[in-house]
Scaffold this motif. Structure first.
Motif, PDB file in Angstrom:
ATOM      1  N   PHE A 285       8.141 -33.570 -20.102  1.00  0.00           N
ATOM      2  CA  PHE A 285       9.593 -33.396 -20.230  1.00  0.00           C
ATOM      3  C   PHE A 285      10.097 -33.962 -21.554  1.00  0.00           C
ATOM      4  O   PHE A 285      10.899 -33.332 -22.249  1.00  0.00           O
ATOM      5  N   GLY A 286       9.646 -35.168 -21.919  1.00  0.00           N
ATOM      6  CA  GLY A 286      10.103 -35.801 -23.152  1.00  0.00           C
ATOM      7  C   GLY A 286       9.773 -34.971 -24.382  1.00  0.00           C
ATOM      8  O   GLY A 286      10.613 -34.778 -25.268  1.00  0.00           O
TER       9      GLY A 286
ATOM     10  N   TYR B 247      11.971 -31.735 -24.138  1.00  0.00           N
ATOM     11  CA  TYR B 247      13.400 -32.024 -24.266  1.00  0.00           C
ATOM     12  C   TYR B 247      13.760 -32.389 -25.706  1.00  0.00           C
ATOM     13  O   TYR B 247      14.749 -31.877 -26.254  1.00  0.00           O
ATOM     14  N   ILE B 248      12.971 -33.233 -26.338  1.00  0.00           N
ATOM     15  CA  ILE B 248      13.310 -33.698 -27.681  1.00  0.00           C
ATOM     16  C   ILE B 248      12.591 -32.879 -28.756  1.00  0.00           C
ATOM     17  O   ILE B 248      13.229 -32.331 -29.660  1.00  0.00           O
TER      18      ILE B 248
ATOM     19  N   LEU C 214      13.193 -28.716 -28.109  1.00  0.00           N
ATOM     20  CA  LEU C 214      14.563 -28.239 -28.312  1.00  0.00           C
ATOM     21  C   LEU C 214      15.060 -28.517 -29.727  1.00  0.00           C
ATOM     22  O   LEU C 214      15.718 -27.670 -30.338  1.00  0.00           O
TER      23      LEU C 214
ATOM     24  N   GLY D  71      25.135 -31.091 -23.499  1.00  0.00           N
ATOM     25  CA  GLY D  71      23.995 -31.837 -24.020  1.00  0.00           C
ATOM     26  C   GLY D  71      24.247 -33.325 -24.013  1.00  0.00           C
ATOM     27  O   GLY D  71      23.351 -34.123 -23.689  1.00  0.00           O
TER      28      GLY D  71
ATOM     29  N   ALA E 186      24.018 -34.456 -20.470  1.00  0.00           N
ATOM     30  CA  ALA E 186      22.632 -34.445 -19.993  1.00  0.00           C
ATOM     31  C   ALA E 186      21.916 -35.733 -20.377  1.00  0.00           C
ATOM     32  O   ALA E 186      21.183 -36.324 -19.566  1.00  0.00           O
ATOM     33  N   GLU E 187      22.129 -36.172 -21.618  1.00  0.00           N
ATOM     34  CA  GLU E 187      21.504 -37.440 -22.025  1.00  0.00           C
ATOM     35  C   GLU E 187      22.096 -38.605 -21.244  1.00  0.00           C
ATOM     36  O   GLU E 187      21.396 -39.556 -20.893  1.00  0.00           O
TER      37      GLU E 187
ATOM     38  N   ASP F 140      21.679 -35.607 -29.122  1.00  0.00           N
ATOM     39  CA  ASP F 140      21.704 -35.066 -27.757  1.00  0.00           C
ATOM     40  C   ASP F 140      22.439 -33.731 -27.658  1.00  0.00           C
ATOM     41  O   ASP F 140      21.996 -32.809 -26.974  1.00  0.00           O
TER      42      ASP F 140
ATOM     43  N   LEU G 166      20.415 -30.811 -29.158  1.00  0.00           N
ATOM     44  CA  LEU G 166      19.306 -30.351 -28.318  1.00  0.00           C
ATOM     45  C   LEU G 166      19.713 -29.175 -27.432  1.00  0.00           C
ATOM     46  O   LEU G 166      18.875 -28.363 -27.050  1.00  0.00           O
ATOM     47  N   PHE G 167      20.984 -29.082 -27.105  1.00  0.00           N
ATOM     48  CA  PHE G 167      21.460 -27.964 -26.291  1.00  0.00           C
ATOM     49  C   PHE G 167      22.007 -26.819 -27.141  1.00  0.00           C
ATOM     50  O   PHE G 167      21.842 -25.648 -26.791  1.00  0.00           O
TER      51      PHE G 167
END
Length: 274
Positions: free
Chosen positions: A110-111, A114-115, A118, A214, A217-218, A245, A248-249
């Protein structure tokens, strides 16, 4: 507020230099650094509750490789994450215990996604023709929304948005952030003359909405681990993860919107110059 202002000015100068004056490999390197710092903060947060040390270093390295692989190779995310999936299980075999094995592997994947996955869409946008202006547009509209949410929320916010996730965010701030994003998108018409104005506004709406999602989400992750700031790297603004953050979205959605425009022949971004 003084720290926040000084840090923001420095970041704007660095960002402008990176986008418009550095060679593309410099942009790739800066993207890799941001991913590495973001992953470091992420694993520091989740490491409070889970013994993730054996996975942390390799995950940070793998995440930082993503921009270079995108630039140098025909990078395919699906194959890359399959490789990571198998690699993490091999690392798990070297641990002395199996406690939380599935959770740790899931958090690691996931990490990186996600980072690293994205944030890499920022580079994909940069690699398009006219990519410098498109990246500038994305960051301007995204950060205008962040700034608007902070200014309006700080001065006029009275009604909490989602208190259990982020007690300081307000409905007024969310509306202010959205309006600031639309204004920034409208002004971007001055240098995005190769995109029809209607699509600039639609992009502004998409970015204005998902920038705030985003951020929220963080906040979900930070509240889960009872953390206020993701790290100390950005004085006055929190950590690197706090800084990126919203991007990322917005970066993936803006990239896919651009590619949809290209495939639909609604705008010829790759061939038109202002």
């Amino acid at each position: 507020m003084f720290k926040r202002t000084i840090t923001s000015i420095i970041l704007i100068l660095i960002t402008g230099w990176t986008i418009f004056f550095m060679p593309i490999l410099g942009f790739v390197s800066v993207s890799s650094i941001f991913i590495g710092l973001g992953l470091y903060e992420f694993f520091k947060i989740v490491g409070q509750r889970n013994s993730i040390d054996k996975f942390k270093t390799i995950c940070i390295i793998l995440g930082m490789l993503i921009p270079f692989l995108t630039y140098w190779t025909d990078f395919q995310e699906f194959k890359f994450f399959i490789m990571i999936f198998f690699l993490l299980f091999i690392i798990q075999f070297t641990r002395r215990q199996n406690q939380d094995a599935a959770l740790i592997i899931a958090l690691s994947i996931f990490g990186i996604f996600y980072i690293g996955g994205l944030f890499n869409f920022l580079l994909k946008i940069r690699l398009l023709e006219n990519g410098t202006r498109l990246v500038a547009f994305l960051l301007l509209v995204t950060k205008a929304g962040d700034m608007g949410a902070y200014i309006i929320g700080h001065n006029f916010g009275k009604h909490r948005l989602i208190p259990r996730i982020s007690p300081n965010k307000s409905i007024e701030g969310a509306i202010g952030g959205f309006v600031f994003s639309i204004i920034a998108a409208s002004l971007s018409r001055l240098y995005l003359t190769f995109i029809p104005f209607a699509h600039i506004i639609i992009s502004g709406i998409i970015i204005g909405i998902f920038a705030q999602l985003g951020d929220l989400a963080e906040s979900v992750i930070k509240r889960d681990y009872s953390v206020k700031d993701s790290g100390p790297f950005v004085p006055g603004l929190g950590g690197v993860l706090d800084l990126i953050d919203s991007i990322l979205f917005t970066a993936p959605l803006f990239y896919y919107y651009l590619t949809w425009l290209l495939l639909s022949n609604l705008v010829r971004i790759v061939s038109l110059e202002s």
